[in-house]
Design a protein around this motif. Structure first.
Motif, PDB file in Angstrom:
ATOM      1  N   ALA A 267      41.102  33.588  44.630  1.00 23.45           N
ATOM      2  CA  ALA A 267      40.197  32.511  44.194  1.00 23.45           C
ATOM      3  C   ALA A 267      39.325  32.983  43.031  1.00 23.45           C
ATOM      4  N   ALA A 268      38.818  34.206  43.105  1.00 23.32           N
ATOM      5  CA  ALA A 268      37.993  34.743  42.025  1.00 23.32           C
ATOM      6  C   ALA A 268      38.820  34.956  40.764  1.00 23.32           C
ATOM      7  N   ALA A 269      40.020  35.492  40.907  1.00 21.96           N
ATOM      8  CA  ALA A 269      40.878  35.722  39.748  1.00 21.96           C
ATOM      9  C   ALA A 269      41.230  34.399  39.072  1.00 21.96           C
ATOM     10  N   GLU A 270      41.516  33.381  39.859  1.00 21.90           N
ATOM     11  CA  GLU A 270      41.845  32.072  39.295  1.00 21.90           C
ATOM     12  C   GLU A 270      40.651  31.485  38.544  1.00 21.90           C
ATOM     13  N   LYS A 271      39.447  31.636  39.083  1.00 19.68           N
ATOM     14  CA  LYS A 271      38.255  31.131  38.401  1.00 19.68           C
ATOM     15  C   LYS A 271      38.020  31.894  37.098  1.00 19.68           C
TER      16      LYS A 271
ATOM     17  N   ILE B 249      40.144  30.653  29.746  1.00 15.70           N
ATOM     18  CA  ILE B 249      40.832  29.576  29.023  1.00 15.70           C
ATOM     19  C   ILE B 249      39.809  28.677  28.346  1.00 15.70           C
ATOM     20  N   GLN B 250      38.715  28.358  29.069  1.00 14.93           N
ATOM     21  CA  GLN B 250      37.650  27.530  28.493  1.00 14.93           C
ATOM     22  C   GLN B 250      37.012  28.217  27.289  1.00 14.93           C
ATOM     23  N   GLU B 251      36.837  29.528  27.359  1.00 17.05           N
ATOM     24  CA  GLU B 251      36.267  30.284  26.249  1.00 17.05           C
ATOM     25  C   GLU B 251      37.222  30.360  25.076  1.00 17.05           C
ATOM     26  N   GLY B 252      38.524  30.246  25.346  1.00 15.81           N
ATOM     27  CA  GLY B 252      39.519  30.324  24.293  1.00 15.81           C
ATOM     28  C   GLY B 252      39.668  31.715  23.710  1.00 15.81           C
TER      29      GLY B 252
END
Length: 120
Positions: free
Chosen positions: A21-25, A31-34
């Motif tokens: 769960a932590a790795a996925e977050k 991805i959001q940071e790009g």
């Protein structure tokens, strides 16, 4: 903690675990940071009402003495001074009605403050 801890994909240089769960977050935030050059840095610093506080943040730097372990594509860096304080700790991510955020289960913490942000 319901998630399993991911296995390390290289010889361990620190023993901080990361749940799926932590790795996925972390992946989602990257991805959001790009940016693909960032790693998750975990550190222990003096402060807080119990003496030590955790710091988790993205870092593009890798300093001399840093321990780096790749957990299925999520690189986790721990500085040389923090390694003994975090040995065997597990980073998790909770997303429930009561709590959202990263947590650290640390077997080395002798106690923590009521806010849960610092330990000794």
């Amino acid at each position: 903690m319901s998630d399993t801890v991911l296995t390390q994909t290289e010889a361990p240089s620190h023993r901080v675990g990361v749940t799926d769960a932590a790795a996925e977050k972390v992946r989602s935030l990257l991805i959001q940071e790009g940016r693909e050059d960032l790693r998750l840095r975990v550190a222990v610093q003096p402060g807080g009402c119990s003496g030590l506080i955790y710091q988790l943040y993205f870092d593009e730097r890798q300093l001399d003495g840093d321990a780096v372990v790749d957990y299925n594509g999520v690189e986790v860096i721990v500085d040389e001074m923090s390694v003994p304080y975090l040995d065997g700790a597990t980073i998790d991510f909770e997303d429930t009605i009561q709590k959202q955020g990263f947590t650290i289960d640390n077997p080395n913490a002798g106690g923590s403050c009521a806010c849960g942000d610092s330990f000794h």
